[in-house]
Design an enzyme around this catalytic site. Sequence first.
Site, PDB file in Angstrom:
ATOM      1  N   LYS A 123      -6.069   8.739 -11.013  1.00 50.99           N
ATOM      2  CA  LYS A 123      -5.378   8.843  -9.720  1.00 50.99           C
ATOM      3  C   LYS A 123      -4.225   9.822  -9.815  1.00 50.99           C
ATOM      4  O   LYS A 123      -3.318   9.641 -10.625  1.00 50.99           O
ATOM      5  CB  LYS A 123      -4.881   7.456  -9.282  1.00 50.99           C
ATOM      6  CG  LYS A 123      -4.091   7.480  -7.971  1.00 50.99           C
ATOM      7  CD  LYS A 123      -3.893   6.084  -7.400  1.00 50.99           C
ATOM      8  CE  LYS A 123      -2.995   6.118  -6.164  1.00 50.99           C
ATOM      9  NZ  LYS A 123      -2.815   4.791  -5.547  1.00 50.99           N
ATOM     10  N   ASP A 228       0.688  -3.177   1.537  1.00 55.86           N
ATOM     11  CA  ASP A 228      -0.338  -2.377   2.217  1.00 55.86           C
ATOM     12  C   ASP A 228      -1.694  -3.037   1.965  1.00 55.86           C
ATOM     13  O   ASP A 228      -2.665  -2.389   1.567  1.00 55.86           O
ATOM     14  CB  ASP A 228      -0.301  -0.940   1.687  1.00 55.86           C
ATOM     15  CG  ASP A 228      -0.985   0.054   2.626  1.00 55.86           C
ATOM     16  OD1 ASP A 228      -1.292  -0.326   3.775  1.00 55.86           O
ATOM     17  OD2 ASP A 228      -1.204   1.208   2.210  1.00 55.86           O
TER      18      ASP A 228
HETATM   19  P1  ADP Z   1      -3.808   5.885  -1.777  1.00 51.29           P
HETATM   20  O1  ADP Z   1      -2.492   5.419  -2.282  1.00 51.29           O
HETATM   21  O2  ADP Z   1      -3.788   7.356  -1.597  1.00 51.29           O
HETATM   22  O3  ADP Z   1      -4.299   5.127  -0.591  1.00 51.29           O
HETATM   23  P2  ADP Z   1      -5.687   4.355  -3.410  1.00 51.29           P
HETATM   24  O4  ADP Z   1      -5.211   3.848  -4.714  1.00 51.29           O
HETATM   25  O5  ADP Z   1      -5.739   3.381  -2.293  1.00 51.29           O
HETATM   26  O6  ADP Z   1      -4.847   5.647  -2.994  1.00 51.29           O
HETATM   27  O7  ADP Z   1      -7.141   4.977  -3.631  1.00 51.29           O
HETATM   28  C1  ADP Z   1      -7.855   5.633  -2.600  1.00 51.29           C
HETATM   29  C2  ADP Z   1      -9.336   5.264  -2.671  1.00 51.29           C
HETATM   30  O8  ADP Z   1      -9.889   5.626  -3.943  1.00 51.29           O
HETATM   31  C3  ADP Z   1      -9.591   3.768  -2.551  1.00 51.29           C
HETATM   32  O9  ADP Z   1      -9.728   3.375  -1.210  1.00 51.29           O
HETATM   33  C4  ADP Z   1     -10.848   3.562  -3.359  1.00 51.29           C
HETATM   34  O10 ADP Z   1     -11.988   3.831  -2.571  1.00 51.29           O
HETATM   35  C5  ADP Z   1     -10.759   4.611  -4.440  1.00 51.29           C
HETATM   36  N1  ADP Z   1     -10.189   4.039  -5.694  1.00 51.29           N
HETATM   37  C6  ADP Z   1      -8.897   3.992  -6.050  1.00 51.29           C
HETATM   38  N2  ADP Z   1      -8.717   3.413  -7.248  1.00 51.29           N
HETATM   39  C7  ADP Z   1      -9.943   3.076  -7.693  1.00 51.29           C
HETATM   40  C8  ADP Z   1     -10.439   2.432  -8.889  1.00 51.29           C
HETATM   41  N3  ADP Z   1      -9.623   2.041  -9.871  1.00 51.29           N
HETATM   42  N4  ADP Z   1     -11.769   2.261  -8.993  1.00 51.29           N
HETATM   43  C9  ADP Z   1     -12.605   2.658  -8.002  1.00 51.29           C
HETATM   44  N5  ADP Z   1     -12.199   3.257  -6.875  1.00 51.29           N
HETATM   45  C10 ADP Z   1     -10.896   3.472  -6.700  1.00 51.29           C
HETATM   46 MG    MG Z   2      -4.856   3.176  -0.465  1.00 57.08          MG
END
Ligand code: ADP
Ligand code: MG
Length: 378
Positions: A123, A228
């Site tokens: 991420k 959130d």
């Molecule tokens: P943001 O803070 O930008 O909303 P998120 O952490 O919610 O970021 O991640 C965005 C998207 O990426 C999530 O909705 C999910 O679909 C995917 N995602 C994030 N982390 C993971 C993970 N550890 N494993 C699988 N998918 C993930």
């Molecule tokens: Mg998110």
Amino acid sequence: MGKLNVAMLRYLTREDFRVLTAIEMGMKNHELVPATLAASIANLHHGGVHKILKELCKHRLLSYERGKHYDGYRLTNTGYDYLALKTLTSRQLISSFGNQIGVGKESNIYVVADPEDKPICLKLHRLGRTCFRNLKEKRDYHAHRHKAGWLYLSRISATKEYAYMEALSKRDFPVPKPIDINRHCVLMELVNGHPLSRLYEVDNVENLYDDLMNLIVRFAQHGVIHGDFNEFNIMINDEEKPIVIDFPQMVSVTHANAEMYFDRDVKCIRAFFKKRFNYESHLYPIFEDIVREEFLDVEVSASGFTKNMDQFLLHELGMVDSIEEGSGEESDFYENEKDEVEHLAERVAELMKEESSEVLGNSTVPPAKEMSDNAKSE
Ligand code: ADP
Ligand code: MG
């Protein structure tokens, strides 16, 4: 959604890396870093640095810009990504890079492979660049106090997320296991499941609803509110169990608006279940009923992610209205330019040392490559 552009990881030399790091360091106190400053921080010859700077601009790792008072260089998103990925790669945590799987409001998410070729999640936090909330106010704020706004914000966002994931997974909360962090990049377990937003049929809707409400309660008993808690930040696995993600906006139950955030999380789930599954329950948690049993919020703020950093981040995320004087500042202060250069040059040297010892520690491992098409996840 494409691949992360990582080809450059292989081609840039040690000196390129050094100059890039010098610009990163210079940006702590300068909006634009002049070539002369970059050269002294990098501790390299002038002529050589010019050529390298030009090359780094060509690859869009840096941009050259004209400022009001002087011209100079600025790290781009790609440049910052590069520095973090280079470090994580040299720690031998990533063996290959795959596809983007998500774009959040404040991040980009990729699948990468660990040394055993297991897919894991990367991420990249991106704050303070595309968000136009409080733009005027923020511009003034950054102009006076925070020249490296987005670098700093993205980094503290990642730091906070990592700290919370560590504390939560230690207590067996259903969250992805954190693997490592560098700068604005967090490596974590890849959740095997899909966002709740894509779930249209459920075997036991009551169970899922209860699981989610119980999670909100358990968070609060530990002293925190997700903040959130919506269908995009809750993943559902094959057993129909939730795994929670996305933590930069978490707040303590002692936050001035804690009850409002708690109720908002609860309301979010109720509204979603009503709309999607036509399910309504008269049972839902009330903030006042929560008995706090643990101090996860306190533990995290004692772990290096300070209250000041949090204030600065929460302000950016719209979770607090104003920042107290002195909040969110980095502690680097210099008497004069000579002190600054010496200090930053030292930091660059340290970073270079970390990088090379990690690489030399196990030189049999080849540098990370792009994942082959059959190895990447959809
Ligand atoms: P943001 O803070 O930008 O909303 P998120 O952490 O919610 O970021 O991640 C965005 C998207 O990426 C999530 O909705 C999910 O679909 C995917 N995602 C994030 N982390 C993971 C993970 N550890 N494993 C699988 N998918 C993930
Ligand atoms: Mg998110």
